[in-house]
Design an enzyme around this catalytic site. Structure first.
Site, mmCIF file in Angstrom:
data_model
loop_
_atom_site.group_PDB
_atom_site.id
_atom_site.type_symbol
_atom_site.label_atom_id
_atom_site.label_comp_id
_atom_site.label_asym_id
_atom_site.label_seq_id
_atom_site.Cartn_x
_atom_site.Cartn_y
_atom_site.Cartn_z
ATOM 1 N N GLY A 150 1.090 -0.656 0.233
ATOM 2 C CA GLY A 150 -0.122 0.167 0.401
ATOM 3 C C GLY A 150 0.825 1.303 0.155
ATOM 4 N N ARG A 151 0.797 2.431 0.331
ATOM 5 C CA ARG A 151 1.121 3.431 0.969
ATOM 6 C C ARG A 151 2.374 3.852 1.365
ATOM 7 N NH1 ARG A 151 0.629 7.327 4.905
ATOM 8 N NH2 ARG A 151 -1.029 6.352 5.244
ATOM 9 N N SER A 171 -0.117 -8.964 -1.036
ATOM 10 C CA SER A 171 -0.662 -8.964 -0.127
ATOM 11 C C SER A 171 -2.151 -9.655 -1.295
ATOM 12 C CB SER A 171 -0.556 -7.837 -0.206
ATOM 13 O OG SER A 171 -1.485 -6.524 -1.193
ATOM 14 N N ARG A 172 -3.473 -9.381 -0.417
ATOM 15 C CA ARG A 172 -4.074 -10.514 -1.317
ATOM 16 C C ARG A 172 -4.728 -9.929 -1.936
ATOM 17 N NH1 ARG A 172 -5.875 -11.707 5.167
ATOM 18 N NH2 ARG A 172 -5.768 -14.167 5.226
ATOM 19 N N THR A 230 6.762 -3.218 11.615
ATOM 20 C CA THR A 230 6.182 -0.944 11.721
ATOM 21 C C THR A 230 4.945 -0.651 11.774
ATOM 22 O OG1 THR A 230 7.173 -0.554 9.676
ATOM 23 C CG2 THR A 230 8.588 -0.078 11.511
ATOM 24 N N ARG A 232 1.229 -3.596 13.100
ATOM 25 C CA ARG A 232 0.939 -3.883 14.115
ATOM 26 C C ARG A 232 1.592 -5.181 15.225
ATOM 27 N NH1 ARG A 232 0.015 0.651 13.921
ATOM 28 N NH2 ARG A 232 -2.281 2.496 14.371
ATOM 29 N N GLU A 261 1.656 -3.574 24.525
ATOM 30 C CA GLU A 261 2.404 -2.295 24.601
ATOM 31 C C GLU A 261 1.366 -1.634 25.739
ATOM 32 O OE1 GLU A 261 2.349 -0.290 20.952
ATOM 33 O OE2 GLU A 261 3.128 -1.962 19.648
ATOM 34 N N HIS A 280 7.352 1.148 19.788
ATOM 35 C CA HIS A 280 6.230 1.641 18.760
ATOM 36 C C HIS A 280 6.588 3.126 18.602
ATOM 37 C CE1 HIS A 280 2.032 1.096 17.441
ATOM 38 N NE2 HIS A 280 2.394 1.691 17.090
#
Length: 313
Positions: A150-151, A171-172, A230, A232, A261, A280
């Site tokens: 993605g972006r 990716s899917r 980076t 989740r 976290e 994070h």
């Protein structure tokens, strides 16, 4: 009006926006809440709460126990930790703020370089009075795998090309044509794990993607490979990753996100020598925090005037 600013770990919130302009009673909470009971006890009397990303959860059970809460501002444009339907039913307005992703892209490359060149080990050696320790690896000519083009994944891939890396992706919903347009080779998921020298994860967490990287996928990776996350923590089966690192079935992992976290004090990822771990901080940069808190003040002022902006429903 009583305003609570949550999870200001660095103690910078009040200095990055004009909170005085609101003429309100503003209280900053610097530490994470242990559980739902702590959240309810701390926030029961506040009309407005400003949440930092997804650090504090607001499920229906919590929102239903905050009778004075009327406005919930989240930094960023989305927040999976807030039950928006429950907020709507309770008459709580939820607003977001501006956001940009390049700090996370930059941190991704900081982690990749740190893991590849064993930067934490070298720094520690110098501080202990030693010198060169271990043998890092270069990136030129290596294969960069992007799980989620993605972006953010696309921006990470662009920097990889500047290092002279080959880029593959899966990716899917990715198609070969889409991948090619973004300068990457489309491969199957299994091939992505098997071929990557560095595999960087850039997916949105959902029920479909939770635990997507598990024991089987880690088992496909090269023993010299680096896994980077980076996005989740729950995208990766943490127990399986710890097992792979302990058994040295992959070379290293570079991680900024975790299942829990803040990471518990005795957690294995804090001490594994082949884990590069940051707390994070992908989005934690002064310029982005200025946007977060400036927009939060604007959100509160607009809501108070009866014309809320950047609402999330």
């Amino acid at each position: 009006m009583r305003i609570a600013i949550l999870d200001d770990y660095q103690g910078v919130a009040l200095s990055l926006a004009d909170w005085d302009s609101l003429g309100a009673d503003v209280h900053v909470f610097g530490d994470a809440f242990e559980d739902e009971e702590a959240v309810v006890a701390a926030l029961a009397e506040y009309e407005v709460v400003v949440a930092m990303r997804e650090r504090t959860r607001f499920p229906a059970s919590t929102l239903g126990r905050l009778p004075h809460l009327k406005l919930l501002v989240t930094t960023g444009p989305v927040n999976a930790a807030i039950d928006l339907d429950a907020a709507r039913r309770a008459g709580i307005t939820v607003c977001g703020t501006g956001y940009f992703g390049y700090p996370t892209v930059e941190l991704t490359w900081a982690l990749i370089l740190s893991a590849a060149r064993m930067v934490p080990q070298q720094v520690d050696s110098v501080r202990r009075g030693g010198w060169q320790e271990g043998l890092g690896t270069s990136l030129r000519g290596a294969t960069l795998g992007i799980l989620g083009l993605g972006r953010l994944g696309t921006e990470v891939a662009e920097i990889g090309r500047a290092f002279g890396m080959r880029t593959i992706a899966w990716s899917r919903n990715l198609t070969p044509a889409d991948a090619q347009a973004k300068g990457a080779e489309y491969v199957s998921m299994d091939e992505l794990f098997a071929r990557s020298d560095v595999l960087s994860i850039h997916l949105v967490l959902s029920e479909r993607s939770r635990g997507l990287v598990g024991e089987r996928e880690l088992g496909l990776m090269k023993p010299t490979a680096i896994l980077v996350n980076t996005s989740r923590g729950p995208l990766v089966d943490e127990a399986a990753l710890i097992d792979a690192l302990t058994g040295k079935r992959i070379a290293s992992a570079a991680l900024d996100v975790f299942d829990q976290e803040p990471l518990p004090a005795g957690h294995p990822l804090r001490t594994l020598p082949n884990a590069v771990v940051t707390p994070h901080i992908g989005y934690v940069s002064r310029d982005l925090y200025e946007v977060f808190y400036r927009d939060a003040v604007e959100d509160i002022a607009a809501w108070s005037a009866g014309t809320p902006v950047r609402t999330l429903f």
